[in-house]
Design a protein around this motif. Structure first.
Motif, PDB file in Angstrom:
ATOM      1  N   ASP A 488       0.875  -1.166   0.000  1.00 30.74           N
ATOM      2  CA  ASP A 488       0.000   0.000   0.000  1.00 30.74           C
ATOM      3  C   ASP A 488       0.915   1.220   0.000  1.00 30.74           C
ATOM      4  O   ASP A 488       1.512   1.577   1.021  1.00 30.74           O
ATOM      5  CB  ASP A 488      -0.909  -0.012   1.228  1.00 30.74           C
ATOM      6  N   THR A 491      -0.479   4.568   2.499  1.00 36.39           N
ATOM      7  CA  THR A 491      -1.400   4.221   3.566  1.00 36.39           C
ATOM      8  C   THR A 491      -1.557   5.377   4.547  1.00 36.39           C
ATOM      9  O   THR A 491      -0.683   6.246   4.652  1.00 36.39           O
ATOM     10  CB  THR A 491      -0.909   2.970   4.310  1.00 36.39           C
ATOM     11  N   ASN A 511       3.014  -1.443   4.425  1.00 36.40           N
ATOM     12  CA  ASN A 511       2.337  -0.151   4.545  1.00 36.40           C
ATOM     13  C   ASN A 511       3.370   0.968   4.432  1.00 36.40           C
ATOM     14  O   ASN A 511       4.215   1.122   5.312  1.00 36.40           O
ATOM     15  CB  ASN A 511       1.622  -0.070   5.890  1.00 36.40           C
ATOM     16  N   HIS A 551      -0.761  -0.861  -4.547  1.00 29.31           N
ATOM     17  CA  HIS A 551      -2.011  -0.128  -4.391  1.00 29.31           C
ATOM     18  C   HIS A 551      -1.693   1.284  -3.931  1.00 29.31           C
ATOM     19  O   HIS A 551      -0.834   1.487  -3.063  1.00 29.31           O
ATOM     20  CB  HIS A 551      -2.914  -0.825  -3.357  1.00 29.31           C
TER      21      HIS A 551
END
Length: 629
Positions: A488, A491, A511, A551
């Motif tokens: 991510d 995040t 993260n 992401h």
């Protein structure tokens, strides 16, 4: 002079005035629109319903044509030529890691280990190209098979390097043809983990989350059942120079997150191999700079024959361990057995223990237990301990900046003593997290719970269940999750990570908190997750082909305001993404259109998804193809 086709048309139709010509053309155009409109409507009415699966079958051609159309329209609008796809890099860059150029670092005067450190300031603008996989590269095994077996051609350790390695390496690994198998039953890691647990007063390593927690608290916890995340103890472990990740692989089965951190290596990379197994790892060392973690982050720092001289440089490496260690946490050290003829184990332990004993006293550590070559120190949970030390001890840091740590020089002083996060691991609970949370946290969590469900409905079966279909393959069965290593990239509170775990997805998430935003990484690490601070204007400290999915929500808009190079960012994302890996970008419509253009340049297959929630937010879902040269 009129063209020949105009003269022929005049003979057929007859000579007319320009006004008559214009009226004739207009009438013809209207008739043509009417005919085509009628026929197309009939086609739509008569055409059978196309199943969704068939739409996915032709998905690639549609996407390629859409990308071509968009690029051509963009070039026409701007009046320039169509942007071309990036070429593949040469074979010499198959394992390229930016910012870790040893020869350039030596030329700049770095030495004594700093030549292996991260130096992005020396990064020269290189040819923009796509880092290709080695010739022997294969799609990794699915988790949990990948934990025990990997393709040898996917990592930078050769057969000769394996055969020339020490007996410990051969005991942990078994090289068979083009695979590396890890002997989980014979490597002694389970016994090692159990011994650590017993030495800190636990019944077994299953009880690591109860480490340091008082018996009355445990009884109360079991009686009233506060929930899975109430009892914290040791939730995260930092494993320094982790070898091949066997310790982390064992603890993963106990739901204890272990992060490998090791220096950059030109050959035989530990970090690359551990990530290939589907376990968390990041490049970093203790030579000159702090690790990209905030203070007071880990319950255990583990070093099993990691090769670091901890009392060197006036103990500054041990001070860095103290910085990232939580109050009441443990430093576990396994020294290298002496192999010299006639050496005495007792003398060796004494020679090692004497300087460590002095440094431990200055750091307010206690030697909790010792067995043969295994030592365990415990960091104090009493902040008043530092005031009672002898004079000329390691000083406390004057400035307070314990949260943000992004490759700062190592500091010869003790950090974290004035932090609000100075909470002993035995007193940590879900309630401790609430102290630093707000309504924003819960809103973020609810957002990601619903968003993840939307991802599933929108993207299944493209990502989360079926294997990407390759030409000639039979339709794959859907029970396995092909995604294990997830990043991510922007995040906030680890909401996506939490939602994935709640859905019982067998993934782990790196993260990443952007360095230019408010640092929420302490909260994320306290939840038992993995994370680092990173500036996305720079390359990420990992090897190529180490993540299954990237992401990012809102990251591109943020980086545009920071004036980072979007081209360099997409090339970096392509570098760290595995072939057939996925990218999910969420941002406003204008940014997503720009991202789709860049995705086409790095040869990703891209699709824009309208969330249909009334906002201008869009999803860009991309898959990286398996390119070979």
């Amino acid at each position: 002079m009129r063209s020949s086709w105009f003269n022929k048309l005049s003979i057929i139709i007859g000579h007319r005035s320009p006004v008559n010509w214009l009226l004739l053309c207009l009438i013809s155009l209207l008739l043509l629109i009417f005919v085509l409109g009628s026929s197309s409507s009939n086609i739509v009415d008569l055409a059978p319903h196309i199943p969704v699966s068939l739409l996915y079958t032709n998905y690639r051609k549609v996407k390629e044509q859409a990308a071509v159309d968009y690029l051509e329209l963009r070039s026409v609008a701007r009046g320039n030529s169509r942007q071309r796809e990036f070429d593949l890099c040469g074979k010499e860059r198959e394992n390229f890691v930016p910012c870790y150029n040893v020869s350039a670092n030596l030329g700049a005067g770095f030495k004594e280990g700093e030549e292996f450190d991260r130096h992005c300031e020396l990064l020269v603008e290189a040819e923009k190209c796509l880092v290709r996989p080695p010739t022997e590269y294969k799609i990794p095994f699915q988790w949990p098979t990948s934990r025990d077996v990997i393709w040898s051609g996917n990592v930078k350790i050769s057969r000769n390097q394996f055969l020339s390695s020490g007996s410990m390496t051969k005991r942990l690994m078994l090289l068979e043809e083009n695979q590396i198998a890890f002997r989980s039953e014979d490597d002694g890691v389970k016994d090692h983990s159990r011994q650590i647990a017993e030495m800190i007063g636990l019944g077994s390593d299953n009880e690591f989350p109860q480490a340091g927690v008082s018996l009355p608290f445990i009884i109360t916890y079991k009686l009233f059942s506060f929930g899975d995340h109430w009892l914290w103890g040791v939730r995260t472990i930092l494993d320094i120079n982790c070898g091949f990740g066997s310790f982390a692989a064992h603890l993963a089965s106990l739901n204890i997150m272990t992060v490998c951190v090791a220096a950059y290596e030109a050959t035989g990379s530990q970090v690359q191999l551990v990530l290939e197994r589907g376990l968390p790892a990041v490049i970093g060392n203790f030579v000159a700079r702090e690790l990209p973690f905030p203070s007071l982050s880990y319950g255990i720092v583990h070093c099993a024959q990691c090769g670091i001289i901890w009392d060197g440089k006036v103990g500054i490496f041990l001070i860095e361990v103290d910085r990232v260690l939580k109050p009441g946490g443990y430093f576990v050290l396994t020294s290298t057995p002496s192999m010299s003829e006639g050496s005495s184990s007792k003398m060796k332990r004494r020679n090692m223990l004497n300087p460590m004993k002095e440094l431990a006293q200055q750091l307010c550590w206690t030697l909790l237990s010792q067995h043969d070559e295994l030592f365990i120190w415990q960091k104090t949970d009493d902040v008043n301990c530092y005031a009672s030390r002898k004079k000329h001890a390691i000083p406390l840091c004057k400035e307070y900046d314990d949260v943000q740590s992004y490759y700062r020089p190592l500091q010869p002083c003790i950090r974290g003593t004035s932090s609000k996060r100075w909470i002993a691991i035995q007193n940590r609970s879900a309630g401790s997290d609430l102290r630093v949370q707000s309504e924003d946290y819960f809103e973020d969590l609810e957002f990601w719970r619903s968003t993840l469900k939307n991802y599933w409905s929108l993207l299944t079966p493209l990502i989360f269940s079926d294997h990407p279909k390759r030409p000639g393959d039979e339709d794959p069965l859907p029970p396995f999750n092909m995604i294990r290593n997830v990043m991510d990239m922007s995040t906030k509170y680890g909401g996506l990570n939490t939602a994935l775990l709640e859905e019982k997805k067998s993934v782990w998430v790196m993260n990443v908190v952007p360095a230019t935003v408010s640092n929420s990484l302490p909260l994320i690490l306290d939840k038992g997750f993995v994370g680092v601070v990173h500036d996305w204007c720079e390359p990420f400290p990992t090897y190529p082909r180490t993540y299954d999915m990237l992401h990012a929500s809102g990251l591109l808009s943020h980086l545009t305001s920071e004036r980072c190079s979007m081209v360099n960012l997409f090339l970096e994302m392509d570098r760290i993404l595995r072939p057939e890996g996925w990218v999910i970008l969420s941002d406003n419509m204008q940014i997503i259109e720009m991202a789709r253009t860049l995705a086409a340049q790095v040869r990703w297959e891209a699709r824009v998804i309208n969330l249909q929630n009334g906002s201008d937010q869009r999803l860009l879902v991309c898959q990286k193809p398996f390119l070979k040269k």
